[in-house]
Design a protein around this motif. Structure first.
Motif, PDB file in Angstrom:
ATOM      1  N   TYR A 231       7.004  40.944  29.808  1.00 41.50           N
ATOM      2  CA  TYR A 231       8.214  41.606  30.294  1.00 41.50           C
ATOM      3  C   TYR A 231       7.900  43.033  30.738  1.00 41.50           C
ATOM      4  CZ  TYR A 231      10.113  37.792  27.496  1.00 41.50           C
ATOM      5  OH  TYR A 231      10.372  36.552  26.966  1.00 41.50           O
ATOM      6  N   THR A 232       8.480  43.410  31.855  1.00 42.93           N
ATOM      7  CA  THR A 232       8.429  44.798  32.305  1.00 42.93           C
ATOM      8  C   THR A 232       9.668  45.047  33.142  1.00 42.93           C
ATOM      9  OG1 THR A 232       7.012  46.488  33.324  1.00 42.93           O
ATOM     10  CG2 THR A 232       7.161  44.366  34.457  1.00 42.93           C
ATOM     11  N   SER A 233       9.930  46.282  33.478  1.00 42.64           N
ATOM     12  CA  SER A 233      11.124  46.559  34.278  1.00 42.64           C
ATOM     13  C   SER A 233      10.871  46.219  35.749  1.00 42.64           C
ATOM     14  CB  SER A 233      11.529  48.027  34.138  1.00 42.64           C
ATOM     15  OG  SER A 233      10.798  48.838  35.045  1.00 42.64           O
TER      16      SER A 233
ATOM     17  N   ASP B  51       4.721  33.598  37.503  1.00 41.64           N
ATOM     18  CA  ASP B  51       5.984  33.211  36.869  1.00 41.64           C
ATOM     19  C   ASP B  51       6.081  33.673  35.423  1.00 41.64           C
ATOM     20  OD1 ASP B  51       6.754  32.008  39.204  1.00 41.64           O
ATOM     21  OD2 ASP B  51       6.242  29.965  38.568  1.00 41.64           O
ATOM     22  N   ALA B  52       4.952  34.058  34.830  1.00 44.47           N
ATOM     23  CA  ALA B  52       4.973  34.503  33.443  1.00 44.47           C
ATOM     24  C   ALA B  52       5.562  35.891  33.276  1.00 44.47           C
ATOM     25  CB  ALA B  52       3.559  34.482  32.866  1.00 44.47           C
ATOM     26  N   VAL B  53       5.681  36.647  34.364  1.00 46.84           N
ATOM     27  CA  VAL B  53       6.186  38.022  34.291  1.00 46.84           C
ATOM     28  C   VAL B  53       7.682  38.021  34.565  1.00 46.84           C
ATOM     29  CG1 VAL B  53       6.013  40.356  35.220  1.00 46.84           C
ATOM     30  CG2 VAL B  53       3.960  38.938  35.018  1.00 46.84           C
ATOM     31  N   ARG B  54       8.441  38.537  33.606  1.00 44.66           N
ATOM     32  CA  ARG B  54       9.889  38.650  33.752  1.00 44.66           C
ATOM     33  C   ARG B  54      10.232  40.099  34.085  1.00 44.66           C
ATOM     34  NH1 ARG B  54      13.423  34.822  31.304  1.00 44.66           N
ATOM     35  NH2 ARG B  54      15.040  36.316  31.873  1.00 44.66           N
ATOM     36  N   ALA B  55      10.894  40.311  35.227  1.00 47.73           N
ATOM     37  CA  ALA B  55      11.323  41.648  35.630  1.00 47.73           C
ATOM     38  C   ALA B  55      12.688  41.934  35.019  1.00 47.73           C
ATOM     39  CB  ALA B  55      11.386  41.751  37.148  1.00 47.73           C
ATOM     40  N   VAL B  56      12.751  42.973  34.193  1.00 48.17           N
ATOM     41  CA  VAL B  56      13.976  43.324  33.468  1.00 48.17           C
ATOM     42  C   VAL B  56      14.743  44.376  34.258  1.00 48.17           C
ATOM     43  CG1 VAL B  56      14.883  44.253  31.308  1.00 48.17           C
ATOM     44  CG2 VAL B  56      12.829  42.811  31.290  1.00 48.17           C
ATOM     45  N   GLU B  57      16.035  44.230  34.336  1.00 47.60           N
ATOM     46  CA  GLU B  57      16.871  45.153  35.104  1.00 47.60           C
ATOM     47  C   GLU B  57      16.808  46.568  34.529  1.00 47.60           C
ATOM     48  OE1 GLU B  57      18.449  44.648  38.004  1.00 47.60           O
ATOM     49  OE2 GLU B  57      17.369  42.748  37.911  1.00 47.60           O
ATOM     50  N   VAL B  58      17.106  47.533  35.392  1.00 48.93           N
ATOM     51  CA  VAL B  58      17.054  48.942  35.002  1.00 48.93           C
ATOM     52  C   VAL B  58      18.429  49.576  35.126  1.00 48.93           C
ATOM     53  CG1 VAL B  58      14.645  49.181  35.689  1.00 48.93           C
ATOM     54  CG2 VAL B  58      16.443  49.689  37.355  1.00 48.93           C
TER      55      VAL B  58
ATOM     56  N   PRO C  16      17.492  48.153  27.648  1.00 46.37           N
ATOM     57  CA  PRO C  16      17.147  47.408  26.433  1.00 46.37           C
ATOM     58  C   PRO C  16      17.975  46.140  26.243  1.00 46.37           C
ATOM     59  CG  PRO C  16      17.226  49.757  25.979  1.00 46.37           C
ATOM     60  CD  PRO C  16      17.775  49.570  27.361  1.00 46.37           C
ATOM     61  N   ALA C  17      19.257  46.200  26.567  1.00 42.93           N
ATOM     62  CA  ALA C  17      20.102  45.008  26.395  1.00 42.93           C
ATOM     63  C   ALA C  17      19.619  43.870  27.284  1.00 42.93           C
ATOM     64  CB  ALA C  17      21.561  45.353  26.710  1.00 42.93           C
ATOM     65  N   ALA C  18      19.191  44.209  28.495  1.00 41.29           N
ATOM     66  CA  ALA C  18      18.672  43.185  29.412  1.00 41.29           C
ATOM     67  C   ALA C  18      17.358  42.615  28.893  1.00 41.29           C
ATOM     68  CB  ALA C  18      18.492  43.776  30.807  1.00 41.29           C
ATOM     69  N   LEU C  19      16.529  43.448  28.283  1.00 41.66           N
ATOM     70  CA  LEU C  19      15.276  42.968  27.695  1.00 41.66           C
ATOM     71  C   LEU C  19      15.569  41.992  26.563  1.00 41.66           C
ATOM     72  CD1 LEU C  19      12.198  43.022  27.251  1.00 41.66           C
ATOM     73  CD2 LEU C  19      12.547  45.040  25.789  1.00 41.66           C
ATOM     74  N   ARG C  20      16.484  42.367  25.689  1.00 40.62           N
ATOM     75  CA  ARG C  20      16.826  41.489  24.565  1.00 40.62           C
ATOM     76  C   ARG C  20      17.349  40.145  25.079  1.00 40.62           C
ATOM     77  NH1 ARG C  20      17.971  42.020  19.243  1.00 40.62           N
ATOM     78  NH2 ARG C  20      17.809  44.290  19.324  1.00 40.62           N
TER      79      ARG C  20
ATOM     80  N   ASP D 299      11.041  54.712  30.543  1.00 33.39           N
ATOM     81  CA  ASP D 299      11.725  53.669  29.785  1.00 33.39           C
ATOM     82  C   ASP D 299      12.041  54.149  28.368  1.00 33.39           C
ATOM     83  OD1 ASP D 299      11.607  51.876  31.892  1.00 33.39           O
ATOM     84  OD2 ASP D 299       9.756  50.915  31.217  1.00 33.39           O
ATOM     85  N   PRO D 300      13.174  53.710  27.796  1.00 39.88           N
ATOM     86  CA  PRO D 300      13.594  54.167  26.456  1.00 39.88           C
ATOM     87  C   PRO D 300      12.778  53.483  25.353  1.00 39.88           C
ATOM     88  CG  PRO D 300      15.180  52.583  27.319  1.00 39.88           C
ATOM     89  CD  PRO D 300      14.175  52.818  28.419  1.00 39.88           C
ATOM     90  N   LEU D 301      11.683  54.100  24.963  1.00 45.64           N
ATOM     91  CA  LEU D 301      10.762  53.473  24.006  1.00 45.64           C
ATOM     92  C   LEU D 301      11.386  53.186  22.644  1.00 45.64           C
ATOM     93  CD1 LEU D 301       7.348  55.282  24.644  1.00 45.64           C
ATOM     94  CD2 LEU D 301       8.243  53.191  25.670  1.00 45.64           C
ATOM     95  N   PRO D 302      12.223  54.080  22.088  1.00 41.88           N
ATOM     96  CA  PRO D 302      12.763  53.756  20.761  1.00 41.88           C
ATOM     97  C   PRO D 302      13.519  52.430  20.729  1.00 41.88           C
ATOM     98  CG  PRO D 302      13.089  56.075  21.243  1.00 41.88           C
ATOM     99  CD  PRO D 302      12.606  55.444  22.512  1.00 41.88           C
ATOM    100  N   ALA D 303      14.398  52.204  21.703  1.00 39.73           N
ATOM    101  CA  ALA D 303      15.169  50.955  21.726  1.00 39.73           C
ATOM    102  C   ALA D 303      14.281  49.767  22.063  1.00 39.73           C
ATOM    103  CB  ALA D 303      16.309  51.066  22.746  1.00 39.73           C
ATOM    104  N   ILE D 304      13.364  49.938  23.005  1.00 44.87           N
ATOM    105  CA  ILE D 304      12.449  48.853  23.372  1.00 44.87           C
ATOM    106  C   ILE D 304      11.542  48.516  22.192  1.00 44.87           C
ATOM    107  CG2 ILE D 304      10.496  48.250  24.864  1.00 44.87           C
ATOM    108  CD1 ILE D 304      11.847  49.958  27.050  1.00 44.87           C
TER     109      ILE D 304
END
Length: 505
Positions: free
Chosen positions: A178-180, A199-206, A215-219, A248-253
């Motif tokens: 996962y990455t943004s 296909d293994a890489v999921r792009a997470v919304e920003v 973080p919510a999108a990552l979860r 990127d917000p490291l504490p939440a991630i």
């Protein structure tokens, strides 16, 4: 070449480099020749007999220098900086002269031990978590680039998640990285090299304002993949994305990664250097969650390419994932377990004495000198951003915590029209539009502006897309850049914008 010949010609080479640096401001940043121009100046076949060194040196002036993009030029504002410096070049010279192959401690004890200490020095300068130090469970190593660091992190994460097994009960494990949406292209390349595929890489919304990972999108992505029987394996978070230097917000991630047992790699390739300044260290908040971290001294810390500093929190996991020991590499020092063999910390076997140039740089400049260099770049970028905001034809389109400013024309009309594009005017392609022209027209105007500015030969800027719109990037970082050079860049930009408006009137 005898030692006396080397001494004489070596002096000439150092003189040539010093003259080159002294003349940078008088050169065009970009080469003028078309593709193939340099190759056309080279003979079609190698010489049968050796040539005099004077002829080789002369061809640096006639063949090589005219075909260069001058990355050290004070008007170079493209991509990110790729610094070098006098002490770095001299350190590289010594490394080349020694010709050490430091794959094992036994093949170069000083090569290994200086590198270990230099990575600890850097960890202290950046105030990295204690577990990244060699005195704890982790430690650091020099990779050639952040791309290689990401690949190594992915390989170790795969090893930890699968216990070294790619198949379980005859079924292939389908891993996810996962990455943004702003993550570096090297993450996809790492997935390819590791055999996972794109296909293994999921792009997470920003976040649309900060352009940082949500973080919510990552979860949500991790939970959806787990429900589908996939294996969440690693998250690559970024401090200073390539397009805009979003953080990127490291504490939440980090909390999410810890909850789901996912490897967290933090890529701070460009912006990590800023953490040597205490006032910029806030961008590293949450780094205590990271399993691995890297940044490039060869970008903004006056150390020539290639030099990526890569740390892991648990070196045992790294070594277990990458170590293969054939009989011909066995030796008493390795068998003792008392030494580091850096061949186990990277993809290739061989390695050169890269830490020498880092040692030279850190000793020559000291922490004080390096902080001054970083702070100067940040101050110049702030000054430039202020000029952009004061001109109603332009807009700054993203936060600029470091020394990169992303900006663009926001109108095709004259300077008196200060209306910004409205979010209600977005066209089908997601680009902005207003009464001054469609998003496509504004994109063309910005692209033309960039071409005009770069065509002067005095500066070089690059572009990206932000919010679907063509955006210009100005990155300060050359040690030769002063305020007068940034002011010249702004003058060329505004002159080109005015000329373009006059041409359309």
């Amino acid at each position: 070449m005898s030692p006396d010949e080397f001494r004489r010609h070596g002096h000439a080479v150092v003189d040539w480099i010093a003259d080159y640096w002294s003349s940078l401001d008088q050169r065009a940043v970009l080469p003028a020749g078309p593709p193939g121009a340099v190759a056309a100046r080279l003979p079609p076949r190698p010489p049968e007999r050796g040539e005099g060194f004077d002829r080789i040196l002369a061809d640096l002036d006639s063949v090589i220098a005219p075909g260069l993009t001058h990355w050290q030029h004070p008007g170079y504002f493209g991509y990110f900086p790729a610094n070098t410096s006098g002490p770095s070049v001299l350190g590289d010279l010594v490394s080349a002269g020694l010709g050490v192959q430091g794959m094992l401690w036994a093949t170069g004890p000083a090569c290994t031990e200086v590198e270990t200490v230099m990575l600890d020095w850097l960890a202290e300068l950046l105030d990295l978590p204690a577990r990244f130090r060699s005195t704890g469970s982790g430690g650091g190593v020099i990779q050639d680039s952040a791309s290689s660091a990401t690949l190594v992190a992915v390989l170790v994460a795969l090893h930890r998640t699968g216990g070294g097994r790619w198949r379980e009960h005859g079924v292939e494990r389908r891993h996810r990285i996962y990455t943004s949406t702003q993550g570096h292209s090297s993450i996809e390349k790492a997935a390819r090299i590791a055999g996972l595929g794109d296909d293994a890489v999921r792009a997470v919304e920003v976040d649309p304002d900060t352009l940082a990972m949500e973080p919510a999108a990552l979860r949500a992505a991790i939970e959806a993949d787990r429900a589908a029987g996939l294996v969440p394996t690693a998250v690559v978070a970024t401090i200073g994305t390539t397009s805009t230097t979003a953080v990127d917000p490291l504490p939440a991630i980090g909390e999410i990664c810890r909850e789901y047992g996912v490897w967290l790699h933090v890529d701070a390739a460009y912006a990590g250097s800023a953490a040597i300044c205490p006032e910029l260290r806030y961008t590293h908040a949450g780094l205590e969650y990271a399993d691995s971290y890297c940044f490039d001294p060869h970008k903004w810390l006056l150390t020539g390419f290639d030099c990526d500093a890569f740390w892991v929190a648990d070196r045992a996991e790294l070594i277990e994932a990458l170590s293969i020991l054939p009989e011909y590499l066995r030796n008493a020092a390795t068998e003792s377990g008392a030494v580091i063999d850096y061949r186990d910390w990277q993809v290739p076997l061989g390695r050169r004495f890269r830490s020498l140039k880092l040692w030279f740089v850190l000793r020559w400049y000291g922490a004080e000198g390096l902080r001054a260099h970083v702070r100067a770049g940040v101050a110049l970028a702030d000054r430039f951003a202020g000029w952009v905001r004061a001109d109603e034809r332009f807009e700054v389109v993203a936060p600029h915590p470091f020394s990169l400013v992303c900006f663009r024309l926001r109108t095709r009309a004259g300077a008196g029209d200060s209306r910004a594009p409205s979010s209600t005017d977005a066209n089908a392609n997601g680009t902005d539009a207003d009464a001054n022209g469609t998003g496509a027209e504004l994109d063309r105007a910005n692209a033309e502006l960039l071409d005009r500015v770069n065509g002067t030969g005095r500066v070089y800027l690059t572009h990206t897309r932000v919010g679907g719109r063509h955006t210009l990037r100005l990155a300060v970082g050359s040690p030769y850049t002063r305020e007068e050079h940034v002011a010249e860049a702004w003058r060329l930009i505004t002159d080109a914008a005015t000329a373009s408006q006059v041409g359309r009137s």
